[in-house]
Design an enzyme around this catalytic site. Structure first.
Site, mmCIF file in Angstrom:
data_model
loop_
_atom_site.group_PDB
_atom_site.id
_atom_site.type_symbol
_atom_site.label_atom_id
_atom_site.label_comp_id
_atom_site.label_asym_id
_atom_site.label_seq_id
_atom_site.Cartn_x
_atom_site.Cartn_y
_atom_site.Cartn_z
ATOM 1 C CB CYS A 79 8.765 0.774 -6.571
ATOM 2 S SG CYS A 79 8.761 0.502 -4.813
HETATM 3 O O1 KQY Z 1 6.202 -1.225 -5.773
HETATM 4 C C1 KQY Z 1 5.515 -0.318 -5.403
HETATM 5 N N1 KQY Z 1 5.710 0.196 -4.256
HETATM 6 C C2 KQY Z 1 4.464 0.157 -6.297
HETATM 7 C C3 KQY Z 1 3.234 0.552 -5.657
HETATM 8 C C4 KQY Z 1 2.188 0.865 -6.664
HETATM 9 C C5 KQY Z 1 1.424 1.988 -6.302
HETATM 10 C C6 KQY Z 1 0.309 2.305 -7.215
HETATM 11 N N2 KQY Z 1 -0.409 3.356 -6.629
#
Ligand code: KQY
Length: 364
Positions: A356
């Site tokens: 991510c």
């Molecule tokens: O791609 C992801 N797992 C990002 C999640 C965003 C989290 C923001 N608190």
């Protein structure tokens, strides 16, 4: 020069290559917001440095950073990592960054999707998200690459491609009401086909239990190579993840890819359930409009949230008894790469993991 094009990648002969195809480098964004990262993001910054260092063994890394963290990031990162000012609301380059596409003649362009913090005012994770939404344009300007503006709310973590015409996604995420409530599944699929230039979209029903992205595929399943998928798994039938993984397994086994191949699905056992401790939750500032962190919340921990880089795979570890098996299995499945584990609890506490926070820029 970086032009904004009003055609589509498909019309121009561009397509998204698989993540395991060669990269010119990796883009990341620096974490700092205290309402998402505990203790003013200091532990997260160390974890991001460890990820950037691990990737930099294999390919160049660029870190985008807000102006008020430039000096700190520059000092914490080794000199071989390029640090550039890119204003952002948070640090999820996979999700707010551009998706790069290539053609068969060495050219690279970028797709700028609409970003609304995983659900906008319906169930988004913070407000505002305007700076994140401008990240693709800035990255593409820096690289002098032309840009497609896609008329679709989408984060990079909600798609995986095999580079041979197949896209994996989840219905839970792409059909969630916070993203494109006015589009039908067919319209969304047609946009994926036009912008990623794929022939077939595989709609896995649901992602990982309690994933705050509403079920991004990149935490559940990924291509290891065309025709082969790694899937997060648990043998514990009492774990709410069990029915999600079993459903995904059965579904994938019933499907064929764009070239008509049946999938080979490799199960990667998840870590034991991970929960936020009281100390960790207390370290996060409570801000209205940002998803609160509460002691005892289950985190969406998965080894599948790993990142391919040139000759390597950077895999999250959780100080868990399953770490060694996950690393060994991935190494066996990816003999052509060096599998590197990086401790990732601090990234997980922010709501995601190594995949991510990274975005590959493919070689043209
Ligand atoms: O791609 C992801 N797992 C990002 C999640 C965003 C989290 C923001 N608190």
């Amino acid at each position: 020069m970086s032009l904004t094009l009003d055609s589509t990648p498909r019309a121009d002969g561009f397509y998204m290559p698989a993540e395991f195809a060669p990269h010119v480098g990796t883009w990341m964004l620096w974490p700092q917001r205290p309402d998402n990262w505990r203790l003013g993001a200091k532990p997260a910054q160390k974890a991001f440095v460890a990820v950037a260092r691990a990737i930099a063994q294999f390919e160049p890394v660029t870190m985008g950073v807000n102006h008020n963290q430039y000096a700190n990031a520059r000092q914490m990162l080794p000199p071989e990592i390029r640090v550039v000012e890119i204003s952002n609301n948070d640090s999820w380059m996979r999700d707010c960054g551009p998706t790069f596409v290539i053609n068969g003649h060495g050219m690279v362009r970028g797709i700028d999707w609409k970003f609304n913090a995983w659900g906008g005012l319906y169930n988004g994770l913070y407000f505002p998200w305007d700076l994140d939404d401008m990240v693709p344009q800035k990255v593409l300007e820096i690289e002098r690459l032309d840009r497609y503006q896609a008329p679709l709310v989408l984060e990079g973590g909600s798609i995986h491609v095999d580079g041979e015409g197949t896209c994996l996604t989840t219905a839970e995420c792409l059909l969630s009401p916070g993203r494109n409530p006015d589009l039908t599944q067919e319209q969304i699929e047609n946009y994926l086909k036009d912008y990623l230039n794929v022939e077939k979209v595989i709609w896995i029903p649901r992602g990982v239990y309690n994933d705050e992205t509403t079920g991004h595929v990149d935490n559940l399943a990924c291509f290891l190579r065309p025709g082969e998928i790694a899937l997060t798994w648990t043998d514990d039938t009492a774990d709410p993840q069990y029915e999600r993984s079993a459903e995904a397994y059965d579904f994938l086994m019933s499907q064929t890819d764009a070239r008509g191949r049946r999938f080979k699905v490799h199960k990667i056992h998840q870590p034991n359930p991970v929960y936020i401790t009281a100390e960790e939750a207390e370290g996060v500032d409570a801000v209205e409009g940002t998803l609160p962190r509460q002691a005892g919340d289950r985190l969406a921990a998965s080894y599948i949230n790993f990142y391919f880089c040139n000759g390597g795979a950077i895999v999250p570890t959780f100080d868990d008894p399953h770490d060694a098996q996950a690393l060994a299995t991935l190494q066996e499945l990816l003999p052509e790469r060096k599998v590197v584990g990086v401790p990732a609890r601090e990234i997980l506490l922010g709501g995601g993991n190594i995949h991510c926070i990274t975005q590959q820029q493919p070689r043209g």
